[in-house]
Write a protein that holds these residues in place. Structure first.
Motif, PDB file in Angstrom:
ATOM      1  N   ASN A   1       0.766  -1.147   0.128  1.00 54.21           N
ATOM      2  CA  ASN A   1      -0.043   0.076   0.205  1.00 54.21           C
ATOM      3  C   ASN A   1       0.557   1.048  -0.056  1.00 54.21           C
ATOM      4  O   ASN A   1       1.794   1.226   0.546  1.00 54.21           O
ATOM      5  N   LYS A   2       0.554   2.077  -0.698  1.00 55.98           N
ATOM      6  CA  LYS A   2       1.256   3.493  -0.718  1.00 55.98           C
ATOM      7  C   LYS A   2       1.510   4.118   0.683  1.00 55.98           C
ATOM      8  O   LYS A   2       2.392   4.730   0.799  1.00 55.98           O
ATOM      9  N   ASP A   3       0.607   3.968   1.399  1.00 54.00           N
ATOM     10  CA  ASP A   3       0.881   4.486   2.795  1.00 54.00           C
ATOM     11  C   ASP A   3       1.833   3.873   3.504  1.00 54.00           C
ATOM     12  O   ASP A   3       2.227   4.260   4.756  1.00 54.00           O
ATOM     13  N   MET A   4       2.110   2.547   3.147  1.00 58.56           N
ATOM     14  CA  MET A   4       2.965   1.739   3.993  1.00 58.56           C
ATOM     15  C   MET A   4       4.590   1.938   3.245  1.00 58.56           C
ATOM     16  O   MET A   4       5.371   1.713   3.914  1.00 58.56           O
ATOM     17  N   ALA A   5       4.509   2.168   2.033  1.00 59.96           N
ATOM     18  CA  ALA A   5       5.923   2.118   1.226  1.00 59.96           C
ATOM     19  C   ALA A   5       6.945   3.091   1.901  1.00 59.96           C
ATOM     20  O   ALA A   5       8.009   2.719   2.290  1.00 59.96           O
ATOM     21  N   GLY A   6       6.518   4.394   2.377  1.00 57.21           N
ATOM     22  CA  GLY A   6       7.649   5.207   3.353  1.00 57.21           C
ATOM     23  C   GLY A   6       7.726   4.659   4.527  1.00 57.21           C
ATOM     24  O   GLY A   6       9.430   4.679   4.614  1.00 57.21           O
ATOM     25  N   PRO A   7       7.270   4.372   5.210  1.00 54.25           N
ATOM     26  CA  PRO A   7       7.600   3.812   6.664  1.00 54.25           C
ATOM     27  C   PRO A   7       8.214   2.683   6.612  1.00 54.25           C
ATOM     28  O   PRO A   7       9.240   2.348   7.295  1.00 54.25           O
ATOM     29  N   LEU A   8       7.961   1.572   5.663  1.00 55.64           N
ATOM     30  CA  LEU A   8       8.814   0.362   5.375  1.00 55.64           C
ATOM     31  C   LEU A   8      10.227   0.865   4.774  1.00 55.64           C
ATOM     32  O   LEU A   8      11.204   0.387   5.326  1.00 55.64           O
ATOM     33  N   TRP A   9      10.155   1.575   3.845  1.00 55.68           N
ATOM     34  CA  TRP A   9      11.577   2.166   3.274  1.00 55.68           C
ATOM     35  C   TRP A   9      12.490   2.769   4.574  1.00 55.68           C
ATOM     36  O   TRP A   9      13.643   2.232   4.663  1.00 55.68           O
ATOM     37  N   LEU A  10      11.935   3.413   5.334  1.00 55.51           N
ATOM     38  CA  LEU A  10      12.720   4.071   6.634  1.00 55.51           C
ATOM     39  C   LEU A  10      13.131   3.059   7.514  1.00 55.51           C
ATOM     40  O   LEU A  10      14.042   3.103   8.226  1.00 55.51           O
ATOM     41  N   ALA A  11      12.203   1.998   7.786  1.00 53.73           N
ATOM     42  CA  ALA A  11      12.469   0.807   8.690  1.00 53.73           C
ATOM     43  C   ALA A  11      13.721   0.114   8.172  1.00 53.73           C
ATOM     44  O   ALA A  11      14.515  -0.156   8.842  1.00 53.73           O
ATOM     45  N   LEU A  12      13.428   0.074   6.950  1.00 58.78           N
ATOM     46  CA  LEU A  12      14.526  -0.850   6.216  1.00 58.78           C
ATOM     47  C   LEU A  12      16.126  -0.038   6.067  1.00 58.78           C
ATOM     48  O   LEU A  12      16.863  -0.624   6.498  1.00 58.78           O
ATOM     49  N   GLN A  13      15.921   1.133   5.998  1.00 56.60           N
ATOM     50  CA  GLN A  13      17.093   1.799   6.019  1.00 56.60           C
ATOM     51  C   GLN A  13      17.743   1.962   7.316  1.00 56.60           C
ATOM     52  O   GLN A  13      18.814   2.032   7.725  1.00 56.60           O
ATOM     53  N   ALA A  14      16.858   2.270   8.485  1.00 55.32           N
ATOM     54  CA  ALA A  14      17.085   1.940   9.944  1.00 55.32           C
ATOM     55  C   ALA A  14      17.859   0.912  10.281  1.00 55.32           C
ATOM     56  O   ALA A  14      19.006   0.745  10.830  1.00 55.32           O
ATOM     57  N   LEU A  15      17.378  -0.524   9.468  1.00 53.89           N
ATOM     58  CA  LEU A  15      18.037  -1.647   9.839  1.00 53.89           C
ATOM     59  C   LEU A  15      19.470  -1.529   9.101  1.00 53.89           C
ATOM     60  O   LEU A  15      20.268  -2.332   9.791  1.00 53.89           O
ATOM     61  N   LYS A  16      19.691  -1.066   7.942  1.00 50.84           N
ATOM     62  CA  LYS A  16      20.906  -1.104   7.368  1.00 50.84           C
ATOM     63  C   LYS A  16      21.847  -0.120   8.185  1.00 50.84           C
ATOM     64  O   LYS A  16      23.117  -0.526   8.356  1.00 50.84           O
ATOM     65  N   ALA A  17      21.227   0.975   8.425  1.00 47.78           N
ATOM     66  CA  ALA A  17      22.276   1.778   9.380  1.00 47.78           C
ATOM     67  C   ALA A  17      22.751   1.321  10.804  1.00 47.78           C
ATOM     68  O   ALA A  17      23.818   1.650  11.080  1.00 47.78           O
TER      69      ALA A  17
ATOM     70  N   GLY B   1      -8.799 -18.475   8.981  1.00 43.30           N
ATOM     71  CA  GLY B   1      -9.876 -18.958   9.955  1.00 43.30           C
ATOM     72  C   GLY B   1     -11.218 -18.320   9.564  1.00 43.30           C
ATOM     73  O   GLY B   1     -12.325 -18.620  10.213  1.00 43.30           O
ATOM     74  N   SER B   2     -11.022 -17.363   8.699  1.00 45.53           N
ATOM     75  CA  SER B   2     -12.367 -16.543   8.451  1.00 45.53           C
ATOM     76  C   SER B   2     -12.743 -16.700   6.885  1.00 45.53           C
ATOM     77  O   SER B   2     -12.001 -16.868   5.874  1.00 45.53           O
ATOM     78  N   ASN B   3     -14.089 -16.532   6.761  1.00 42.73           N
ATOM     79  CA  ASN B   3     -14.686 -16.800   5.335  1.00 42.73           C
ATOM     80  C   ASN B   3     -15.149 -15.457   5.126  1.00 42.73           C
ATOM     81  O   ASN B   3     -15.505 -15.094   3.836  1.00 42.73           O
ATOM     82  N   SER B   4     -14.958 -14.274   5.752  1.00 48.29           N
ATOM     83  CA  SER B   4     -15.453 -12.876   5.399  1.00 48.29           C
ATOM     84  C   SER B   4     -14.747 -11.815   5.604  1.00 48.29           C
ATOM     85  O   SER B   4     -15.068 -10.687   5.508  1.00 48.29           O
ATOM     86  N   HIS B   5     -13.725 -11.948   6.375  1.00 45.04           N
ATOM     87  CA  HIS B   5     -12.889 -10.803   6.651  1.00 45.04           C
ATOM     88  C   HIS B   5     -11.396 -10.926   5.931  1.00 45.04           C
ATOM     89  O   HIS B   5     -10.742 -12.006   6.180  1.00 45.04           O
ATOM     90  N   PHE B   6     -11.220  -9.954   5.135  1.00 46.31           N
ATOM     91  CA  PHE B   6      -9.895  -9.641   4.262  1.00 46.31           C
ATOM     92  C   PHE B   6      -8.808  -9.543   5.300  1.00 46.31           C
ATOM     93  O   PHE B   6      -9.071  -8.828   6.166  1.00 46.31           O
ATOM     94  N   SER B   7      -7.715 -10.027   5.048  1.00 42.74           N
ATOM     95  CA  SER B   7      -6.545  -9.820   5.830  1.00 42.74           C
ATOM     96  C   SER B   7      -5.700  -8.569   5.514  1.00 42.74           C
ATOM     97  O   SER B   7      -6.132  -7.957   4.403  1.00 42.74           O
ATOM     98  N   ALA B   8      -4.954  -7.876   6.242  1.00 39.52           N
ATOM     99  CA  ALA B   8      -4.188  -6.837   6.235  1.00 39.52           C
ATOM    100  C   ALA B   8      -3.292  -6.994   4.825  1.00 39.52           C
ATOM    101  O   ALA B   8      -2.976  -5.970   4.007  1.00 39.52           O
ATOM    102  N   HIS B   9      -3.033  -8.053   4.578  1.00 38.68           N
ATOM    103  CA  HIS B   9      -2.184  -8.291   3.169  1.00 38.68           C
ATOM    104  C   HIS B   9      -3.049  -8.013   2.039  1.00 38.68           C
ATOM    105  O   HIS B   9      -2.388  -7.623   0.875  1.00 38.68           O
ATOM    106  N   SER B  10      -4.234  -8.192   2.228  1.00 37.45           N
ATOM    107  CA  SER B  10      -5.340  -8.116   1.079  1.00 37.45           C
ATOM    108  C   SER B  10      -5.201  -6.418   0.594  1.00 37.45           C
ATOM    109  O   SER B  10      -5.511  -6.129  -0.599  1.00 37.45           O
ATOM    110  N   TYR B  11      -4.691  -5.617   1.454  1.00 39.03           N
ATOM    111  CA  TYR B  11      -4.826  -4.271   1.327  1.00 39.03           C
ATOM    112  C   TYR B  11      -3.244  -3.621   1.249  1.00 39.03           C
ATOM    113  O   TYR B  11      -2.923  -2.811   1.112  1.00 39.03           O
ATOM    114  N   GLY B  12      -2.330  -4.743   1.128  1.00 41.83           N
ATOM    115  CA  GLY B  12      -0.899  -4.349   1.024  1.00 41.83           C
ATOM    116  C   GLY B  12      -0.552  -3.513   2.442  1.00 41.83           C
ATOM    117  O   GLY B  12       0.345  -2.712   2.315  1.00 41.83           O
ATOM    118  N   LEU B  13      -0.965  -4.034   3.625  1.00 45.88           N
ATOM    119  CA  LEU B  13      -0.779  -3.185   4.704  1.00 45.88           C
ATOM    120  C   LEU B  13      -0.109  -4.054   5.562  1.00 45.88           C
ATOM    121  O   LEU B  13       0.021  -3.656   7.045  1.00 45.88           O
TER     122      LEU B  13
END
Length: 103
Positions: A7-23, A44-56
């Motif tokens: 998800n575009k809202d996760m891209a920036g924070p994920l990039w920063l977290a990975l950069q912190a790991l590298k640093a 275990g659910s037939n009706s609730h999408f996981s956070a992965h479904s939204y790229g989060l």
């Protein structure tokens, strides 16, 4: 891994977290990437999408961090966890998802 679809809202924070790991020279603690964007239901659910479904959500070192685990895996490396929580990660170790409103 050269490309992660998330998800575009996760891209920036994920990039920063990975950069912190590298640093902090912690990138060697990441052994596997098991996915981010993947349309699927919550286990275990037939009706609730996981956070992965939204790229989060992203699965890292999934073989070491079982669903619902509270010890071992990332819990042995709290400095690694902090790189992600500093960027708004909310569920460790199963998935790493951005909290609403955190930028």
């Amino acid at each position: 891994v050269r490309h992660v679809s998330c998800n575009k809202d996760m891209a920036g924070p994920l990039w920063l977290a990975l950069q912190a790991l590298k640093a902090k020279r912690l990138e060697g603690l990441l052994h596997s990437y098991a996915g981010c964007f993947n349309i699927r239901m919550v286990r275990g659910s037939n009706s609730h999408f996981s956070a992965h479904s939204y790229g989060l959500a992203i699965d890292l070192n999934s073989e070491e961090n079982g669903l619902g685990s509270t010890h071992g895996g990332f819990y042995n490396h709290l400095d690694l966890v902090k790189c992600f929580t500093d960027q708004g990660a909310s569920v460790i170790p199963v998935t790493i998802s951005e909290r609403k409103g955190k930028r």
